[in-house]
Design an enzyme around this catalytic site. Sequence first.
Site, mmCIF file in Angstrom:
data_model
loop_
_atom_site.group_PDB
_atom_site.id
_atom_site.type_symbol
_atom_site.label_atom_id
_atom_site.label_comp_id
_atom_site.label_asym_id
_atom_site.label_seq_id
_atom_site.Cartn_x
_atom_site.Cartn_y
_atom_site.Cartn_z
ATOM 1 N N GLU A 32 4.627 0.806 -5.714
ATOM 2 C CA GLU A 32 4.206 1.661 -4.594
ATOM 3 C C GLU A 32 4.934 2.994 -4.636
ATOM 4 O O GLU A 32 4.358 4.044 -4.372
ATOM 5 C CB GLU A 32 4.433 0.964 -3.246
ATOM 6 C CG GLU A 32 3.768 -0.406 -3.096
ATOM 7 C CD GLU A 32 2.320 -0.476 -3.520
ATOM 8 O OE1 GLU A 32 1.604 0.527 -3.356
ATOM 9 O OE2 GLU A 32 1.893 -1.527 -4.032
ATOM 10 N N HIS A 37 3.453 5.284 -7.232
ATOM 11 C CA HIS A 37 2.173 5.858 -6.810
ATOM 12 C C HIS A 37 2.346 7.242 -6.189
ATOM 13 O O HIS A 37 1.393 8.022 -6.138
ATOM 14 C CB HIS A 37 1.513 4.956 -5.762
ATOM 15 C CG HIS A 37 0.505 3.981 -6.308
ATOM 16 N ND1 HIS A 37 -0.443 4.318 -7.246
ATOM 17 C CD2 HIS A 37 0.287 2.659 -6.020
ATOM 18 C CE1 HIS A 37 -1.206 3.262 -7.505
ATOM 19 N NE2 HIS A 37 -0.779 2.236 -6.783
ATOM 20 N N MET A 60 0.825 -1.205 0.000
ATOM 21 C CA MET A 60 0.000 0.000 0.000
ATOM 22 C C MET A 60 0.857 1.252 0.000
ATOM 23 O O MET A 60 1.806 1.375 0.779
ATOM 24 C CB MET A 60 -0.904 -0.043 1.237
ATOM 25 C CG MET A 60 -1.831 1.143 1.350
ATOM 26 S SD MET A 60 -2.956 1.240 -0.072
ATOM 27 C CE MET A 60 -3.120 3.026 -0.212
HETATM 28 N N1 0A1 Z 1 -3.302 0.546 -3.772
HETATM 29 C C1 0A1 Z 1 -2.607 -0.678 -3.507
HETATM 30 C C2 0A1 Z 1 -3.460 -1.875 -3.413
HETATM 31 C C3 0A1 Z 1 -4.298 -2.055 -2.213
HETATM 32 C C4 0A1 Z 1 -5.648 -1.933 -2.314
HETATM 33 C C5 0A1 Z 1 -6.464 -2.202 -1.245
HETATM 34 C C6 0A1 Z 1 -5.874 -2.609 -0.077
HETATM 35 O O1 0A1 Z 1 -6.643 -2.938 0.974
HETATM 36 C C7 0A1 Z 1 -7.964 -3.228 0.763
HETATM 37 C C8 0A1 Z 1 -4.520 -2.722 0.042
HETATM 38 C C9 0A1 Z 1 -3.723 -2.430 -1.030
HETATM 39 C C10 0A1 Z 1 -1.713 -0.958 -4.691
HETATM 40 O O2 0A1 Z 1 -2.133 -0.808 -5.828
HETATM 41 O O3 0A1 Z 1 -0.595 -1.362 -4.486
HETATM 42 ZN ZN ZN Z 2 -1.405 0.319 -7.069
#
Ligand code: 0A1
Ligand code: ZN
Length: 887
Positions: free
Chosen positions: A303, A306, A268
């Site tokens: 990550e 992002h 995350m």
């Molecule tokens: N945004 C993160 C992925 C992610 C999505 C939801 C989560 O918990 C429900 C945890 C991580 C990525 O794209 O890496």
């Molecule tokens: Zn992502």
Amino acid sequence: MRTDSSPQTIFRKDYTPPAFLVDTVELGFDLHPERTIVANRITLRQNPASKRRDIVLHGEDIELVQLRMNGQLLGKDDYLLDHATLTIKKAPAQVVLEIETLCAPVQNTTLSGLYVSNGNFFTQCEAEGFRRITFFPDRPDVMAKYTVMLRADKASYPVLLSNGNLIEQGDLDDGRHYAKWEDPFKKPSYLFALVAARLVCQEETFTLADGRDVLLQVWVEEGNLDKTDYAMQSLKNSIRWDEERFNLELDLDRFMIVAVGDFNMGAMENKGLNIFNTKFVLANPRTATDIDYAGIEAVVGHEYFHNWTGNRVTCRDWFQLSLKEGLTVFRDQEFSADMIGTDTGRAVTRIDQVRTLRQAQFPEDAGPMSHPVRPDSFVEINNFYTVTVYEKGAEVVRMYQTLLGRDGFRKGMDLYFKRHDGQAVECDDFRAAMADANGRDLGQFERWYSQAGTPVVTARTRYDAVKRNFDIILSQRCAPSAGQQDKLPFHIPVAVGLLGASGQDLPLTLEGGKHAKGATTIVLELTEQEQIFRFRNVDERPTPSILRDFSAPVVLEYDYTDDELLHLFSHDSDPVNRWEAGQRLAMERLLKLTAQVAAAGGSDANLKLDPTFINAQRAVLTDETLDAAFRELALILPSETIIAEQMDVVDPQAIHTARQFMRRTIGAALKEELIAQYHANQTPGDYSPDALSAGKRALKNLCLSYLMVAPDMAELKLAQQQFEKAGNMTDRSAALVAMIHSGAATGPYLQNFYEDFEGEALVVDKWFAMQAAAPTTNVAAVRQLMAHPAFTLKNPNRARSLIFNFTNANPSQFHAADGSAYDFWAEHVIKLDAINPQVAARLARAMDRWRRYAPALQAKMKQALEKVAARAKLSNDVLEVISKALA
Ligand code: 0A1
Ligand code: ZN
């Protein structure tokens, strides 16, 4: 879990801007596993873009202790509180809210919000977990500046981390201590994070392109400090790469990665404090495979990237999820390809991406959970972190680059950041930036975001020897999907080359085209339902190489003859299409063999494999001018899942028998060559995860697996020796997998492996996974493994290693004729749902394609689905998946 209201569908068209905006958030945490107190002070002001006057805060599974507005204590009559929201009607234009709540992190098994893992505190707020920590307008278009004060017992939680910069820390009474963090950037609540833990870190000062020094840290549990080097190296590589390729710099003085053993997803991107599943951080040669290393590089990159694509520019609402995910996957794919640096290396990563699409995304696009890259509705947003949003989304971004060129794409990115830094925007804004920066009309391209389903492109060709014209006639269609009966034509880039009789690329002249003289690959733009593309000055009837580099996420139909495919398989200068020709040759045969097995009541007694195909395989295997990594990919037969997707009525046993026959026949016919390549591709000396060495190991281990389909004593010995002598996990686990799959007695080896790695959770996961996916493991054996003391449903990695690998990677056993594995599936969807709905809903998806199976299986699958559907207390997560499957 929500039981007190029926699930609601949320629609993209219903978006309205928030009534109030938040400027600042001050959070105070008194951390205690059973009883954490959260004090939250937020300043809000009316949003000029909204006419509404109500403040709506989300909150779930938290207890409201006290609420003040502009200093005044509010009583129960001053606000409305239900299981999901707290509403203050007709609020003044400027508001300070002080909210005190209680939560119980140790009880939180959902791993969303604030939870405890191995005695440490972690948070996960995407998508809607922040509301499980405090009341807040928990939506990504509300961006605010955060200050966070953490207080906790010093001996138990010596490390206190949150987003941004550490501005103060010290001791308190009663053995507690505190740390105060401030994030200088506005962010949506889903990017908030805290960690309070007993951890240690590897750290380094790193100099950015502009000369600024930043502190990089990788935090892990004490015993894992010998497994952080690769994550740290990948982080440094990511920072450099984003500077060089996109001129994007790290905007903080400090960047932290923290590993946690209980995590629902991969990792995350919380601002400055990325929280990772241990699987994507920890690696040393003894415990991690080449694939693990590649995963770490990709996810650390993902990550980190992002930070600009997701954090600095975020999503207006969750329907726009692919805005950040598709783009960031594309960026991490490009990063991994650039890290290898060679053309074939790049192609090998591309082939892997194509395999993922076919294995997982095409089936999703054709199944009950089919949705556009930008969905129009959802019940539970967590169900939409899908291969469509991520991987197809990345393909959509890649197509901009294919259409606009690398420089054009870069101009579009620059304009996107210039326009939208600090904002929460839509997929359309990204498309507009690409179009405007390049003076192009990308109106039709919007359909890639709005229409679900995999387009099918059909090609026909004709050659006029007198006029020396070669025509390629392309047409497109796309099957209906939920709520979308008729599809309009997509804007599809189709990269094409033409091969002459001796295999050389012909220089191309496209009628009406503006292409460089001598170009050998041209991107045709298919925008209509059907179009004719004419190549001039073509001296001989060429073999067309269509959809080079997999230039669009489509299915290509073209009536290739075997001779043409063999020609492409031997000569295509485009490695992706070269590989593709081999896959087509194999698929044609696999489908015929499967039909024969089915007609013969399951027997493989009279099957035959033609020498032409075997010889083509031999030629690739022994062609030492080709990279080992490419040869390995070219020799892997299409998976049972991919074969199933080609059939109208799926017979998993027949597929398995046919594919095994083919593997056994190749193994026997090429035995000598396989042994020779096995020995030629050893990687002596210290282990290194670089692409060249990893490719050699992959090819060598593929040779071993072929030799082990029906092994004689010498071959068994080869595997045993490799297992015993292996200096790294890649070779060790490959040998063990080959032994398990061969059906040879593996008890002592499995035992030995387990004992060696009992203390390494990620390796114990492998131990379960390799048994779960073996066609020799039936549902009874899986149940037995579940009784192993190391098994638990509570840890997502562990649950996935055994259960998901069985339901998703062992089709011939999962689809056992008596339906016993379907009952197992239903039982565990229900059990998991009570613990962790997100993980349960992923497992629920294993039944997506149930309508395509032979009637007897279909009936049993339906029963299992209905059994789950009949449960009274299902989460919205599981309910959505099951009801769509049954709809
Ligand atoms: N945004 C993160 C992925 C992610 C999505 C939801 C989560 O918990 C429900 C945890 C991580 C990525 O794209 O890496
Ligand atoms: Zn992502």
